[in-house]
Enzyme design. Structure first.
Site, PDB file in Angstrom:
ATOM      1  N   HIS A 128       0.818  -1.223   0.000  1.00  0.00           N
ATOM      2  CA  HIS A 128       0.000   0.000   0.000  1.00  0.00           C
ATOM      3  C   HIS A 128       0.854   1.277   0.000  1.00  0.00           C
ATOM      4  O   HIS A 128       0.784   2.096  -0.913  1.00  0.00           O
ATOM      5  CB  HIS A 128      -0.890   0.028   1.244  1.00  0.00           C
TER       6      HIS A 128
HETATM    7  C1  BDR Z   1      -2.926   1.010   5.188  1.00  0.00           C
HETATM    8  O1  BDR Z   1      -3.177   0.448   6.478  1.00  0.00           O
HETATM    9  C2  BDR Z   1      -1.994   0.117   7.113  1.00  0.00           C
HETATM   10  O2  BDR Z   1      -2.111  -1.126   7.756  1.00  0.00           O
HETATM   11  C3  BDR Z   1      -0.913   0.134   6.070  1.00  0.00           C
HETATM   12  O3  BDR Z   1       0.322   0.518   6.631  1.00  0.00           O
HETATM   13  C4  BDR Z   1      -1.416   1.124   5.069  1.00  0.00           C
HETATM   14  O4  BDR Z   1      -1.016   2.433   5.400  1.00  0.00           O
HETATM   15  C5  BDR Z   1      -3.573   0.136   4.142  1.00  0.00           C
HETATM   16  O5  BDR Z   1      -4.955   0.089   4.345  1.00  0.00           O
END
Ligand code: BDR
Ligand code: CA
Length: 306
Positions: free
Chosen positions: A236
């Site tokens: 992500h």
């Molecule tokens: C986001 O949620 C977190 O767990 C990750 O680091 C990312 O920023 C993805 O939904």
């Protein structure tokens, strides 16, 4: 010299890879890292940010920020990030964090920067919202605000909400209303940056540096996402940093977004209008990613690090 940049984050496995991607990229002049709770408490995310910063020779300052959202408490995600937030990968402690708090550091950098800054948000929006709520005029000092948050469809924290949006929806609403030119990198985009075992193996083969090895070890600890078919995990946060470096790897669309602040099952949902029906804050929505180009960029930049 690269674009003056701030990163706000909650490391977090994918946050760690995002920081390393930024460290290896001369397009970004990373002035500071500010840290928020989220994936785990600040007692883990802050030392994790320092430890990741310690993988390079002259890291930017690391500032502690909020350990709770504007309302309530964060809901951590140790199943994805491990009990320590870095998947059990042990790193040296790195530099000590600064005493100056995140919102103060963000405002200070925005005021002082001779050119508009790139601001990248990789966690719950609390620190960034606090900074801009207390000095709204500083939104004009942001050239681009790139947020990894939200989804136009299904969430990952709840059926309705993406993790960062779910963990501080009020802060996200404040930030979106601040008026900075905003790019939204949501779950439909990051699903295209799927780190499969094959892609991780080619990443590892790019070099022998400690940062690349740490990145690969950290990512290897992340369980494959059932939501994405069980074949890998989405990178992500590195997508948001990649947008700052190589926007040509993405296609985008003008859209509008509203955050659901209600107490029910839709809390934290980002209601994204991709078809110009009006209402909500204007954003540039990242829709598609050249995934091969993204992984090539990640490999090239991580391989430059010590
Ligand atoms: C986001 O949620 C977190 O767990 C990750 O680091 C990312 O920023 C993805 O939904
Ligand atoms: Ca994050």
């Amino acid at each position: 010299m690269g674009s003056p940049t701030l990163i706000d984050c909650d490391p977090g496995t994918d946050d760690a890879l995002a920081l390393l991607l930024a460290f290896g990229s001369p397009e970004l002049d990373l002035r500071a890292i500010t840290v928020v709770g989220g994936n785990l408490g600040l007692d883990r995310t802050l030392p994790n940010a320092c430890a990741v910063a310690g993988l390079i020779a002259a890291p930017p300052a690391v500032h502690p920020g909020a350990d709770r959202p504007l309302l309530g408490a964060f809901t951590p995600e140790p199943r994805v990030h491990g009990a320590d937030g870095l998947g059990g990968v042990r790193l040296s402690a790195g530099p000590a964090p600064r005493a100056e708090l995140a919102a103060d550091a963000i405002r200070g950098h925005l005021r002082a920067s001779p050119t508009p800054m790139t601001v990248i948000g990789l966690g719950p929006a609390t620190n960034l919202a606090l900074a801009l709520a207390t000095e709204p005029a500083l939104a004009a000092r942001i050239g681009t605000l790139i947020l990894m948050t939200g989804a136009w469809g299904e969430g990952n924290a709840t059926p309705a909400a993406e993790f960062n949006a779910f963990n501080d929806p009020e802060a996200l609403a404040i930030l979106l209303a601040a008026g900075a030119p905003t790019v939204l990198v949501g779950l439909e985009l990051t699903a295209q940056a799927l780190a499969t075992p094959a892609r991780l193996a080619s990443l590892r083969a790019r070099g022998t540096g400690q940062a690349l090895a740490a990145a690969c070890d950290i990512q290897a600890s992340v369980p494959a996402s059932a939501r994405l078919g069980g074949v890998g995990a989405a990178l992500h946060d590195p997508c948001a940093v990649a947008y700052a470096i190589r926007p040509d790897l993405f296609t985008t669309r003008a859209a509008r977004v509203t955050v659901d602040l209600g107490p029910g099952p839709s809390r934290g949902r980002t209601v994204i209008d991709r078809w110009g029906r009006g209402g909500g804050a204007p954003v540039t929505l990242a829709e598609t990613l050249d995934a091969d180009g993204f992984f090539a960029l990640l490999g090239e930049r991580l391989a430059r690090l010590p």
